[in-house]
Design an enzyme around this catalytic site. Structure first.
Site, PDB file in Angstrom:
ATOM      1  N   GLN A  23     -11.943  20.991  10.598  1.00  0.00           N
ATOM      2  CA  GLN A  23     -11.350  21.124  11.941  1.00  0.00           C
ATOM      3  C   GLN A  23     -10.325  22.264  11.855  1.00  0.00           C
ATOM      4  O   GLN A  23      -9.131  22.036  11.677  1.00  0.00           O
ATOM      5  CB  GLN A  23     -10.676  19.813  12.344  1.00  0.00           C
ATOM      6  CG  GLN A  23     -11.665  18.646  12.452  1.00  0.00           C
ATOM      7  CD  GLN A  23     -10.959  17.319  12.628  1.00  0.00           C
ATOM      8  OE1 GLN A  23     -10.437  17.023  13.684  1.00  0.00           O
ATOM      9  NE2 GLN A  23     -10.916  16.513  11.571  1.00  0.00           N
ATOM     10  N   LYS A  77     -29.209  26.261  12.008  1.00  0.00           N
ATOM     11  CA  LYS A  77     -28.924  24.819  12.096  1.00  0.00           C
ATOM     12  C   LYS A  77     -28.109  24.497  13.340  1.00  0.00           C
ATOM     13  O   LYS A  77     -27.235  25.265  13.724  1.00  0.00           O
ATOM     14  CB  LYS A  77     -28.133  24.409  10.839  1.00  0.00           C
ATOM     15  CG  LYS A  77     -27.601  22.987  10.845  1.00  0.00           C
ATOM     16  CD  LYS A  77     -26.661  22.725   9.676  1.00  0.00           C
ATOM     17  CE  LYS A  77     -25.210  22.688  10.099  1.00  0.00           C
ATOM     18  NZ  LYS A  77     -24.260  22.378   9.009  1.00  0.00           N
ATOM     19  N   ASP A 105     -26.798  27.403   7.059  1.00  0.00           N
ATOM     20  CA  ASP A 105     -26.310  27.558   8.436  1.00  0.00           C
ATOM     21  C   ASP A 105     -25.554  28.873   8.539  1.00  0.00           C
ATOM     22  O   ASP A 105     -25.342  29.571   7.529  1.00  0.00           O
ATOM     23  CB  ASP A 105     -25.423  26.369   8.864  1.00  0.00           C
ATOM     24  CG  ASP A 105     -24.243  26.151   7.930  1.00  0.00           C
ATOM     25  OD1 ASP A 105     -23.790  27.120   7.304  1.00  0.00           O
ATOM     26  OD2 ASP A 105     -23.790  24.999   7.833  1.00  0.00           O
ATOM     27  N   GLY A 111       0.783  -1.235   0.000  1.00  0.00           N
ATOM     28  CA  GLY A 111       0.000   0.000   0.000  1.00  0.00           C
ATOM     29  C   GLY A 111       0.810   1.279   0.000  1.00  0.00           C
ATOM     30  O   GLY A 111       0.262   2.369  -0.173  1.00  0.00           O
TER      31      GLY A 111
HETATM   32  C1  R5P Z   1     -20.732  23.175   7.495  1.00  0.00           C
HETATM   33  O1  R5P Z   1     -20.224  24.059   8.137  1.00  0.00           O
HETATM   34  C2  R5P Z   1     -20.544  23.070   6.009  1.00  0.00           C
HETATM   35  O2  R5P Z   1     -20.719  24.305   5.353  1.00  0.00           O
HETATM   36  C3  R5P Z   1     -21.512  22.059   5.427  1.00  0.00           C
HETATM   37  O3  R5P Z   1     -22.822  22.517   5.633  1.00  0.00           O
HETATM   38  C4  R5P Z   1     -21.336  20.721   6.049  1.00  0.00           C
HETATM   39  O4  R5P Z   1     -19.984  20.336   6.065  1.00  0.00           O
HETATM   40  C5  R5P Z   1     -22.131  19.704   5.289  1.00  0.00           C
HETATM   41  O5  R5P Z   1     -22.022  18.474   5.916  1.00  0.00           O
HETATM   42  P1  R5P Z   1     -23.205  17.430   5.816  1.00  0.00           P
HETATM   43  O6  R5P Z   1     -23.559  17.328   4.343  1.00  0.00           O
HETATM   44  O7  R5P Z   1     -22.618  16.155   6.352  1.00  0.00           O
HETATM   45  O8  R5P Z   1     -24.332  17.940   6.637  1.00  0.00           O
END
Ligand code: R5P
Length: 313
Positions: free
Chosen positions: A100, A195, A172, A41
């Protein structure tokens, strides 16, 4: 500025299709580099062209398979450094590990910084990225970083869809800036979904700020991973009286249950860029190419010209 130096455009295995489209857009062949595996790998990168004193651009979004893709990139950079390339630019249409980007709880890593360190330490001289999850990641690099936005490509497309009476929606708080830019360019109102993230694959939409009743909505986001955020947003928007629901997302990570969730959701159609390779897409997803945008940026960097004019083109 390396105008008098030959340009080598090459790629690892994560998105050869995009790299080929970039090569076509700037009328260059892809450099002959093989990235293979030893039987256990380990990754082997072999450059089959003369790289001495060349201006090298390695196209390698670090998804799918973020760990393999990242390691391929680092090993390719090392190979070009040892082959005496004049300058190496890591072209990251998608930069993984970006979510992160800070310590928001105790005893967690800042992987966005770790990856920046790895890329720099391996020998990259520059980075070209697009729609980073958080723009402050630019500052995690102490080498020059050009940060492109896919918005000009996506907005040009959306203007031609003929979708009337549209409201742009941020799913969000993190995507408000992106959504505001889209709403300004498209001349629409803006709404925001409040969200809360429950866990890595589950999000909960609590309320909608703004009026979507009787409107067609365009949810914009930088990433769709499991689809939890988008599907939750679509569902609360529908409950708030939205008409047709569309989504425009830069990076189609599309992991885990994403495809099934999108297909079953209130979303009528979704647009993603080709920053991340998938062999097939479900019927609701249409792919927009950022190859020309990246090609323009690569040529401008090579010729020592400004790339900022690409932000609004
Ligand atoms: C969050 O801060 C990002 O902008 C996306 O909304 C998020 O990473 C989407 O992840 P998932 O599709 O797993 O909800």
């Amino acid at each position: 500025m390396l105008r008098d130096t030959d340009l080598i455009l090459c790629c690892g295995n994560s998105n050869r299709k995009l790299a080929q489209s970039i090569a076509d857009a700037i009328s260059l062949p892809l450099g002959d580099v093989e990235v293979t595996r030893f039987s256990e790998g380990e990754i082997l990168a072999k450059i089959n062209c003369d790289a001495r004193n060349r201006d090298v651009f390695i196209v390698q979004p670090t998804c799918p398979n973020p760990n393999e893709s990242l390691m391929e990139l680092l090993i390719m950079i090392d190979a070009f450094k040892r082959a005496s390339a004049a300058r190496i630019t890591a072209v990251l249409p998608y930069y993984a590990y970006a979510r992160q980007d800070r310590k928001d709880q105790g005893r967690v890593p800042i992987t966005a910084k770790l990856v920046a360190n790895l890329i720099t330490t391996s020998g990259a001289n520059r980075v070209l990225a697009m729609d980073l999850h958080a723009t402050q990641i630019q500052g995690f690099f102490d080498i020059p970083m050009d940060h492109l936005y896919s918005a000009p490509v996506v907005i040009r497309f959306l203007k031609n869809t003929g979708i009337q009476d549209m409201v742009v929606v941020s799913p969000d708080a993190g995507s408000i800036r992106m959504a505001r830019a889209f709403s300004e360019k498209l001349g629409t109102d803006l709404a925001i979904v409040d969200k809360r993230r429950i866990d890595g694959a589950t999000a909960k939409a609590l309320t909608v700020i703004g009026n979507v009743s009787g409107k067609n909505v365009m949810i914009v986001d930088d990433i769709i991973a499991t689809g939890g955020s988008l599907v939750e947003a679509a569902s609360i928007l529908k409950r708030n009286g939205a008409n047709q629901i569309y989504a425009a997302v830069t990076h189609g990570v599309l992991s885990g249950p994403a495809v099934e969730r999108i297909q079953k959701s209130e979303i009528q159609e979704m647009f993603v860029t080709d920053s991340i390779y998938h062999e097939t897409y479900p019927s609701k997803i249409k792919v927009l190419s950022v190859a020309e945008l990246l090609g323009d940026a690569i040529m401008r960097i090579h010729e020592g010209k400004s790339v900022s004019m690409l932000f609004n083109s």
